[in-house]
Scaffold this motif. Structure first.
Motif, PDB file in Angstrom:
ATOM      1  N   UNK A   9      13.345  15.340  -1.445  1.00  0.00           N
ATOM      2  CA  UNK A   9      13.842  15.501  -0.189  1.00  0.00           C
ATOM      3  C   UNK A   9      13.014  13.957   0.361  1.00  0.00           C
ATOM      4  N   UNK A  10      10.958  14.829   0.361  1.00  0.00           N
ATOM      5  CA  UNK A  10      10.101  13.542   0.772  1.00  0.00           C
ATOM      6  C   UNK A  10       9.630  12.836  -0.314  1.00  0.00           C
ATOM      7  N   UNK A  11      10.509  12.019  -0.693  1.00  0.00           N
ATOM      8  CA  UNK A  11      10.908  10.666  -1.639  1.00  0.00           C
ATOM      9  C   UNK A  11       9.299   9.468  -1.057  1.00  0.00           C
ATOM     10  N   UNK A  12       8.317   9.738  -1.903  1.00  0.00           N
ATOM     11  CA  UNK A  12       7.347   8.031  -1.572  1.00  0.00           C
ATOM     12  C   UNK A  12       7.405   6.810  -2.900  1.00  0.00           C
ATOM     13  N   UNK A  13       8.271   5.961  -2.214  1.00  0.00           N
ATOM     14  CA  UNK A  13       8.589   5.472  -3.207  1.00  0.00           C
ATOM     15  C   UNK A  13       7.325   3.835  -2.582  1.00  0.00           C
ATOM     16  N   UNK A  14       7.580   3.043  -3.597  1.00  0.00           N
ATOM     17  CA  UNK A  14       6.153   2.316  -3.514  1.00  0.00           C
ATOM     18  C   UNK A  14       6.713   1.277  -1.839  1.00  0.00           C
ATOM     19  N   UNK A  15       8.154   1.096  -1.315  1.00  0.00           N
ATOM     20  CA  UNK A  15       7.975   0.556   0.086  1.00  0.00           C
ATOM     21  C   UNK A  15       7.753   1.074   0.939  1.00  0.00           C
ATOM     22  N   UNK A  16       8.036   2.867   0.540  1.00  0.00           N
ATOM     23  CA  UNK A  16       8.075   3.655   1.910  1.00  0.00           C
ATOM     24  C   UNK A  16       5.797   3.293   2.369  1.00  0.00           C
ATOM     25  N   UNK A  17       5.197   3.502   1.302  1.00  0.00           N
ATOM     26  CA  UNK A  17       3.943   3.406   0.942  1.00  0.00           C
ATOM     27  C   UNK A  17       3.211   2.736   1.603  1.00  0.00           C
ATOM     28  N   UNK A  22       0.611   0.945   6.689  1.00  0.00           N
ATOM     29  CA  UNK A  22       0.505  -0.427   8.038  1.00  0.00           C
ATOM     30  C   UNK A  22       0.509   0.562   9.429  1.00  0.00           C
ATOM     31  N   UNK A  23       0.681   1.856   8.911  1.00  0.00           N
ATOM     32  CA  UNK A  23       1.023   2.618  10.661  1.00  0.00           C
ATOM     33  C   UNK A  23      -0.541   1.979  11.353  1.00  0.00           C
ATOM     34  N   UNK A  26      -1.894   7.107  15.911  1.00  0.00           N
ATOM     35  CA  UNK A  26      -0.692   7.131  16.291  1.00  0.00           C
ATOM     36  C   UNK A  26       0.099   7.494  15.288  1.00  0.00           C
ATOM     37  N   UNK A  27       0.793   6.187  15.253  1.00  0.00           N
ATOM     38  CA  UNK A  27       2.052   6.633  14.475  1.00  0.00           C
ATOM     39  C   UNK A  27       1.793   7.488  12.835  1.00  0.00           C
ATOM     40  N   UNK A  28       0.583   7.422  12.148  1.00  0.00           N
ATOM     41  CA  UNK A  28       0.407   8.478  11.225  1.00  0.00           C
ATOM     42  C   UNK A  28       0.132   9.368  11.736  1.00  0.00           C
ATOM     43  N   UNK A  29      -0.645  10.342  13.400  1.00  0.00           N
ATOM     44  CA  UNK A  29      -0.104  11.099  13.466  1.00  0.00           C
ATOM     45  C   UNK A  29       1.291  12.276  13.548  1.00  0.00           C
ATOM     46  N   UNK A  30       1.659  11.202  14.220  1.00  0.00           N
ATOM     47  CA  UNK A  30       3.023  11.262  14.751  1.00  0.00           C
ATOM     48  C   UNK A  30       3.902  11.410  13.151  1.00  0.00           C
ATOM     49  N   UNK A  31       3.569  11.044  12.364  1.00  0.00           N
ATOM     50  CA  UNK A  31       4.117  10.667  11.548  1.00  0.00           C
ATOM     51  C   UNK A  31       3.154  12.512   9.838  1.00  0.00           C
ATOM     52  N   UNK A  32       2.739  12.749  10.238  1.00  0.00           N
ATOM     53  CA  UNK A  32       1.895  13.929   9.840  1.00  0.00           C
ATOM     54  C   UNK A  32       2.462  15.106   9.903  1.00  0.00           C
TER      55      UNK A  32
END
Length: 90
Positions: A9-17, A22-23, A26-32
């Motif tokens: 469900x929560x896949x961390x592939x190379x593209x997503x990594x 690059x976040x 604030x973007x990382x905070x929202x993601x987490x």
């Protein structure tokens, strides 16, 4: 949901990594925060099978706990369930 389903469900592939690297802050905070909230909601769904009445029944059946102690414990336990149900509606 087992670990295998969760990882799919929560896949961390190379593209997503690369996107995550690059976040900004604030973007990382929202993601987490979003990941945390999804997990929290899933946890609430799993915890809804126990009701305060079930806890009371177990307390009364426990040797050494009488009506008074069980009632005192329930006065502390019941508000916790009300808080959880309030958050679940959000």
């Amino acid at each position: 949901m087992n670990n295998k389903q969760l990882t799919k469900k929560v896949e961390l592939n190379r593209k997503r990594y690369r996107e995550l690297k690059k976040l900004d802050h604030n973007q990382m905070q929202n993601f987490i925060s979003n990941i945390y909230l999804e997990g929290y909601r899933e946890g609430l769904k799993g915890s809804s099978s126990v009701r305060p009445e079930d806890i009371y029944t177990v307390l009364i059946a426990t040797k050494g706990i009488g009506e008074g102690k069980a009632q005192a414990a329930m006065e502390k336990i019941t508000p916790l369930f009300e808080v959880l149900q309030g958050n679940e509606k959000e």
